[in-house]
Scaffold this motif. Structure first.
Motif, PDB file in Angstrom:
ATOM      1  N   PRO A   1       0.797  -1.233   0.000  1.00  0.00           N
ATOM      2  CA  PRO A   1       0.000   0.000   0.000  1.00  0.00           C
ATOM      3  C   PRO A   1       0.830   1.284   0.000  1.00  0.00           C
ATOM      4  O   PRO A   1       0.364   2.323  -0.446  1.00  0.00           O
ATOM      5  N   GLU A   2       2.041   1.219   0.489  1.00  0.00           N
ATOM      6  CA  GLU A   2       2.942   2.380   0.527  1.00  0.00           C
ATOM      7  C   GLU A   2       4.340   1.874   0.182  1.00  0.00           C
ATOM      8  O   GLU A   2       4.716   0.774   0.564  1.00  0.00           O
ATOM      9  N   ARG A   3       5.114   2.670  -0.533  1.00  0.00           N
ATOM     10  CA  ARG A   3       6.433   2.239  -0.997  1.00  0.00           C
ATOM     11  C   ARG A   3       7.514   2.553   0.046  1.00  0.00           C
ATOM     12  O   ARG A   3       7.867   3.715   0.248  1.00  0.00           O
ATOM     13  N   PRO A   4       8.083   1.519   0.710  1.00  0.00           N
ATOM     14  CA  PRO A   4       9.203   1.754   1.627  1.00  0.00           C
ATOM     15  C   PRO A   4      10.482   2.072   0.857  1.00  0.00           C
ATOM     16  O   PRO A   4      10.598   1.780  -0.333  1.00  0.00           O
ATOM     17  N   LYS A   5      11.454   2.665   1.547  1.00  0.00           N
ATOM     18  CA  LYS A   5      12.783   2.873   0.965  1.00  0.00           C
ATOM     19  C   LYS A   5      13.525   1.550   1.023  1.00  0.00           C
ATOM     20  O   LYS A   5      13.389   0.789   1.982  1.00  0.00           O
ATOM     21  N   ALA A   6      14.339   1.283  -0.009  1.00  0.00           N
ATOM     22  CA  ALA A   6      15.097   0.035  -0.054  1.00  0.00           C
ATOM     23  C   ALA A   6      16.524   0.323  -0.504  1.00  0.00           C
ATOM     24  O   ALA A   6      16.762   1.187  -1.335  1.00  0.00           O
ATOM     25  N   HIS A   7      17.448  -0.420   0.070  1.00  0.00           N
ATOM     26  CA  HIS A   7      18.871  -0.307  -0.250  1.00  0.00           C
ATOM     27  C   HIS A   7      19.343  -1.671  -0.741  1.00  0.00           C
ATOM     28  O   HIS A   7      19.220  -2.662  -0.033  1.00  0.00           O
ATOM     29  N   SER A   8      19.866  -1.732  -1.967  1.00  0.00           N
ATOM     30  CA  SER A   8      20.299  -2.997  -2.563  1.00  0.00           C
ATOM     31  C   SER A   8      21.676  -3.430  -2.071  1.00  0.00           C
ATOM     32  O   SER A   8      22.487  -2.600  -1.667  1.00  0.00           O
ATOM     33  N   LEU A   9      21.914  -4.728  -2.132  1.00  0.00           N
ATOM     34  CA  LEU A   9      23.232  -5.298  -1.826  1.00  0.00           C
ATOM     35  C   LEU A   9      23.580  -6.279  -2.940  1.00  0.00           C
ATOM     36  O   LEU A   9      23.383  -7.472  -2.816  1.00  0.00           O
ATOM     37  N   ARG A  10      24.099  -5.775  -4.017  1.00  0.00           N
ATOM     38  CA  ARG A  10      24.468  -6.624  -5.146  1.00  0.00           C
ATOM     39  C   ARG A  10      25.829  -7.267  -4.890  1.00  0.00           C
ATOM     40  O   ARG A  10      26.602  -6.760  -4.065  1.00  0.00           O
TER      41      ARG A  10
END
Length: 162
Positions: A96-105
């Motif tokens: 319902p709401e877009r959280p912030k996300a941090h990738s770890l490639r």
């Protein structure tokens, strides 16, 4: 056995002893060097109080940088993919709401002392964001494999089980 032979044998024993001491000191020095730059990643869930940032965090509590080798994301027990932008979109788009996300490639470096959120909401509220806390605590598992600068350790970190 004459005195010259005793002196020669004693000199050889002293030389071998010195060689052994030098070898063990060099080995211990290398081991200490590796330990002095060893990373230690820890995942944790954060929910302090109303109106603050909440989510799934990662911290490098070790002395050296962690180099990410791989990651696996499970949603409701099923593997979704690595913790990258594409997997995040598949997980976060229906919310319902877009959280912030941090990738770890793979190849990403987590510096010593870094504390960051992998997934977070800025203004968390128990009343409005119960779905998010359920996602972070029960439904979503992010497994990260990493190693130090020296490589070969293949260490894994996951969030603690609730």
């Amino acid at each position: 056995m004459d005195a010259d032979m005793v002196t020669a044998v004693a000199a050889v024993l002293v030389a071998l002893g010195s060689l052994w001491v030098g070898y063990t000191q060099a080995r211990d020095s290398r081991r200490h060097g590796r330990q002095s730059v060893r990373p230690l990643l820890h995942m944790h869930r954060v929910k302090a109080y109303e109106g603050t940032e909440a989510g799934l965090g990662i911290i490098n509590a070790g002395l050296g940088p962690a180099i990410v080798t791989s990651s696996v994301v499970r949603l409701d027990g099923e593997v979704v993919g690595p913790w990258d932008v594409h997997t995040q979109q598949r997980i976060l788009d229906p919310l319902p709401e877009r959280p912030k996300a941090h990738s770890l490639r793979p190849g990403a470096v987590v510096p010593a002392g870094l504390s960051a959120f992998l997934l977070s909401l800025d203004e968390f509220s128990d009343n409005q964001h119960g779905w998010f806390w359920d996602l972070v605590t029960r439904r979503l598992v992010v497994e990260v494999r990493y190693e130090s600068l020296y490589g070969g350790e293949n260490v894994m970190v996951t969030p603690p089980v609730f």
